[in-house]
Design a protein around this motif. Sequence first.
Motif, PDB file in Angstrom:
ATOM      1  N   ASN A  93     -21.791  -8.202 -46.295  1.00  0.00           N
ATOM      2  CA  ASN A  93     -21.191  -8.054 -44.968  1.00  0.00           C
ATOM      3  C   ASN A  93     -20.222  -6.882 -44.916  1.00  0.00           C
ATOM      4  O   ASN A  93     -20.083  -6.249 -43.881  1.00  0.00           O
ATOM      5  N   ILE A 115     -21.788 -19.231 -45.448  1.00  0.00           N
ATOM      6  CA  ILE A 115     -22.108 -19.819 -46.751  1.00  0.00           C
ATOM      7  C   ILE A 115     -21.524 -21.218 -46.919  1.00  0.00           C
ATOM      8  O   ILE A 115     -22.162 -22.095 -47.464  1.00  0.00           O
ATOM      9  N   CYS A 135     -24.337 -13.612 -40.571  1.00  0.00           N
ATOM     10  CA  CYS A 135     -25.075 -14.800 -41.025  1.00  0.00           C
ATOM     11  C   CYS A 135     -24.908 -16.036 -40.140  1.00  0.00           C
ATOM     12  O   CYS A 135     -25.838 -16.817 -40.010  1.00  0.00           O
ATOM     13  N   VAL A 147     -27.761 -21.171 -47.698  1.00  0.00           N
ATOM     14  CA  VAL A 147     -28.295 -20.691 -46.411  1.00  0.00           C
ATOM     15  C   VAL A 147     -28.893 -19.286 -46.494  1.00  0.00           C
ATOM     16  O   VAL A 147     -29.585 -18.852 -45.572  1.00  0.00           O
ATOM     17  N   VAL A 148     -28.600 -18.574 -47.578  1.00  0.00           N
ATOM     18  CA  VAL A 148     -28.956 -17.141 -47.613  1.00  0.00           C
ATOM     19  C   VAL A 148     -30.443 -16.854 -47.332  1.00  0.00           C
ATOM     20  O   VAL A 148     -30.756 -15.962 -46.549  1.00  0.00           O
ATOM     21  N   THR A 161     -30.634 -16.938 -43.640  1.00  0.00           N
ATOM     22  CA  THR A 161     -29.834 -16.007 -42.833  1.00  0.00           C
ATOM     23  C   THR A 161     -30.186 -14.547 -43.118  1.00  0.00           C
ATOM     24  O   THR A 161     -29.974 -13.682 -42.286  1.00  0.00           O
ATOM     25  N   ARG A 162     -30.674 -14.280 -44.319  1.00  0.00           N
ATOM     26  CA  ARG A 162     -30.972 -12.881 -44.682  1.00  0.00           C
ATOM     27  C   ARG A 162     -32.463 -12.643 -44.869  1.00  0.00           C
ATOM     28  O   ARG A 162     -32.878 -11.515 -45.118  1.00  0.00           O
TER      29      ARG A 162
HETATM   30 FE1  F3S Z   1     -21.910 -15.176 -46.294  1.00  0.00          FE
HETATM   31 FE2  F3S Z   1     -24.134 -14.101 -45.479  1.00  0.00          FE
HETATM   32 FE3  F3S Z   1     -22.897 -13.122 -47.545  1.00  0.00          FE
HETATM   33  S1  F3S Z   1     -23.697 -16.244 -45.549  1.00  0.00           S
HETATM   34  S2  F3S Z   1     -21.935 -14.907 -48.444  1.00  0.00           S
HETATM   35  S3  F3S Z   1     -22.123 -13.149 -45.509  1.00  0.00           S
HETATM   36  S4  F3S Z   1     -25.075 -13.206 -47.241  1.00  0.00           S
END
Ligand code: F3S
Length: 442
Positions: free
Chosen positions: A14, A49, A77, A160-161, A164-165
């Motif tokens: 991020n 997360i 995310c 969740v990654v 979300t990614r």
């Molecule tokens: Fe948070 Fe997304 Fe990073 S959930 S830990 S910003 S990949």
Amino acid sequence: MNTFFIEIYGCQMNTYDSKRLIDSLLFSGFERVFTSSEAEILIFYTCNIREKASQKLFSQIGLLKSKRTKVICVGGCVAQAEKENIFKISKNVNIIFGPQVFHKLPGYIKSVLNNDTKRIIDTSLTQTEKFDCLPKRKNVSFSEFVTIQEGCDNFCTYCVVPYTRGREYSRPAKDIIDETKWLLKNGAKEITLIGQNVNSYHGDAPYININQPRGTWRLERLIQEISSLDGLKRLRYTTSHPKDFTKELMEVHSSNNILAPFAHIPVQSGNDRILRIMNRGHTANKYLDKLKRFKDICPSIQFSSDFIVGFPTETEEEFEDTLKLAEEVKYTLSYSFKYSPRSNTPAAVMKGQISEKEKGIRLKMLQDVLIKDQIYYNNSLIGKTQSVLFEKRGKKENQYIGKNVYLQSVVVESKDNLIGKFKEVKITSAAENSVCGEIIGE
Ligand code: F3S
Ligand code: SAH
Ligand code: SF4
């Protein structure tokens, strides 16, 4: 000029995304302000997360909205995970954008400002496009992140990654090398190659032709290429998965002076049953064997890790295995968390969820062990000389704080401005989270 204020939460991914997003906005004619009440556009670039991270978003929207606010954007995310639910939770939000489409935000904001539309949502997960669309950077720091890989195919049952990614995607080596060269030419000295899982990197070799197979470059090959670039003083990478640590990657550490002898290899738990239901793909012994092999190949290597305590059904005895593993490895740095149930992940609906109180007790016990190891390690540095890159001023006058190769904070006093400079420092004392020292040769 329309003004924007941005709040950023989350991991290094991020940090990288939001830097690039800020540059896109500046190039598109927006002006950045650092006080929310002065901004017409509020942007929240978020993390999902753990529950705390996403709760923070909704309280912040209410707190930061002012008379001047015309557009509120939620990205990253949480946006990807919650999608249109965010419109329901917070009626004031205008734009929801996922981490793969942040390059489109300037255009979306203009549409809302022009009253073409009141609400936009874009959470598509096409990973290649954004890198091609991003402008060159406006401000280059002495220490920069470069994304080499995104997404994750591991599907750990708590995480969740992957949702979300998206799935794993490796940027072509040529793009990474070009971006790094440009950063070095413009003042960067330290580069950190980042991704959710950098040691599963499989990028296209530079100058690929139609007959060559795709994705043949692994992380160790990329490191070799990048570490030979002019101007680079220190190279790091993060974060990695234990199962993807190859012998070749360990060997690069022992033969490459630019690469920091430091590896973040999250273990999460020291118990085999918990590791199995977490879907981590290794046992505690396999993990320990890898670390041992790594030390044999590169004796100067030090490790850090992430831990999760109170995973569903974890018994006290199973938790003790985590304590034992931490005691055995003696990490120089660690990040430990209470398990946080995330919607749409398999672990969130497992029977046998552990109470918050019990998770709190286990977290404290683990952190006591981890801190003890950290203090022990910091004390062992007294009398040694280390190369430190200074990042910021300390609280006291003439005090500067930097990082050694092992990412530990080193505090010194100096009349010269040390920010952005490498100095050799002799360590004179140690505390829990930092060490103090004197610059050699001054
Ligand atoms: Fe948070 Fe997304 Fe990073 S959930 S830990 S910003 S990949
Ligand atoms: N890709 C990395 C970690 C990414 S997330 C890896 O697999 O090692 C960073 C850390 O957040 C994880 O290592 C884990 O310790 C923690 N984490 C992820 N999901 C969590 C959850 N639901 N509850 C508590 N901690 C979590
Ligand atoms: Fe999440 Fe596991 Fe992927 Fe790490 S490896 S990002 S913890 S799913």
